[in-house]
Design a protein around this motif. Structure first.
Motif, short mmCIF file in Angstrom:
data_model
loop_
_atom_site.label_atom_id
_atom_site.label_comp_id
_atom_site.label_asym_id
_atom_site.label_seq_id
_atom_site.Cartn_x
_atom_site.Cartn_y
_atom_site.Cartn_z
N LEU A 108 -8.79 3.20 -0.30
CA LEU A 108 -8.97 2.43 0.94
C LEU A 108 -10.07 3.02 1.80
CD1 LEU A 108 -5.25 1.66 1.84
CD2 LEU A 108 -6.89 0.22 0.60
N TYR A 160 -2.52 3.78 7.64
CA TYR A 160 -1.69 3.05 6.69
C TYR A 160 -0.28 3.63 6.58
CZ TYR A 160 -5.38 -0.12 6.12
OH TYR A 160 -6.30 -1.09 6.42
N LEU A 172 -1.95 -3.85 -1.49
CA LEU A 172 -3.10 -3.69 -2.38
C LEU A 172 -3.02 -4.80 -3.42
CD1 LEU A 172 -5.55 -1.90 -2.75
CD2 LEU A 172 -4.22 -0.48 -4.29
N LEU A 216 -7.56 -5.67 -0.10
CA LEU A 216 -6.54 -5.16 0.81
C LEU A 216 -6.12 -6.33 1.68
CD1 LEU A 216 -5.01 -2.88 2.33
CD2 LEU A 216 -7.13 -2.52 3.65
N TRP A 270 -13.36 1.89 0.61
CA TRP A 270 -13.64 0.50 0.94
C TRP A 270 -13.97 0.29 2.40
CZ3 TRP A 270 -9.32 -2.87 -1.77
CH2 TRP A 270 -9.49 -2.82 -3.15
N ASP A 329 -3.03 5.67 -2.15
CA ASP A 329 -4.13 4.71 -1.99
C ASP A 329 -5.17 5.09 -0.94
OD1 ASP A 329 -2.83 3.11 -3.90
OD2 ASP A 329 -1.69 2.05 -2.36
N VAL A 357 0.87 -1.18 0.00
CA VAL A 357 0.00 0.00 0.00
C VAL A 357 0.90 1.23 0.00
CG1 VAL A 357 -1.55 1.38 1.47
CG2 VAL A 357 -2.03 -1.04 1.08
#
Length: 189
Positions: free
Chosen positions: A36, A62, A75, A85, A39, A32, A27
């Protein structure tokens, strides 16, 4: 690792017959975070525990994981499209390690399948198989440990169908979990 796969410690590419090319890369929090955040805040990701997180908080989490030597976030793409993920971690450096007898060679795994582009029979199984193959590319990894929320029936069923054996119920911060274990396949040696 299967013959049609290439990998190093943090990158992976495998052509899964009838499914497509699965690639896995670390990641990149700056790049990203928007994906993320989209999601992890969906209802379908409620067991991930980040539904209320802001985009900034997701980036912060992250970025922090990216700074650790013991935890890694990846990812996963299918044919270039983000699909999942995955996170790996050393159980002895995580709260889960206080809940069971950690063995040499244990690796913890978290997995969040992204929202489907379209519903496709066999998608999760094929993707999960490639991810497990990636995890076992490190010859020092002898057993995968997963600790899904004990109420997450879909994941518990997936783990059973994939060959994981159920362990005890444990209490972790924010959840009651069911440990699951998968030994390294003999063919992976």
């Amino acid at each position: 690792m299967s013959a049609d796969a290439t990998a190093d410690r943090h990158h992976y590419r495998r052509d899964v017959t009838g499914f497509g090319v699965v690639t896995i890369r670390p990641v990149r929090p700056d790049e990203d975070a928007d994906l993320l955040h989209g999601w992890v805040t969906q209802e379908r990701a409620r067991f991930w525990g980040m539904r209320e997180a802001s985009r900034e908080r997701v980036h912060e989490i992250y970025a922090y994981l990216d700074s650790l030597a013991t935890h890694h976030a990846y990812l996963v793409h299918r044919d270039g499209v983000p699909a999942a993920l995955a996170q790996t971690y050393q159980p002895e450096a995580d709260p889960v390690g206080e809940c069971y007898d950690v063995r040499l060679g244990d690796v913890g795994v978290h997995l969040l399948i992204g929202p489907p582009v379209r519903v496709e029979r066999g998608f999760t199984g094929a993707l999960f198989g490639a991810i497990l193959d990636f995890v076992f590319t490190d010859p020092g990894r002898l057993r995968i440990v997963m600790e899904p929320d004990a109420r997450n029936d879909k994941v518990l069923d997936r783990l059973r169908r994939t060959g994981f054996r159920a362990g005890p119920l444990i209490d972790l911060p924010g959840k009651r979990a069911r440990l699951h274990f998968l030994d390294r396949p003999a063919a992976a040696d």
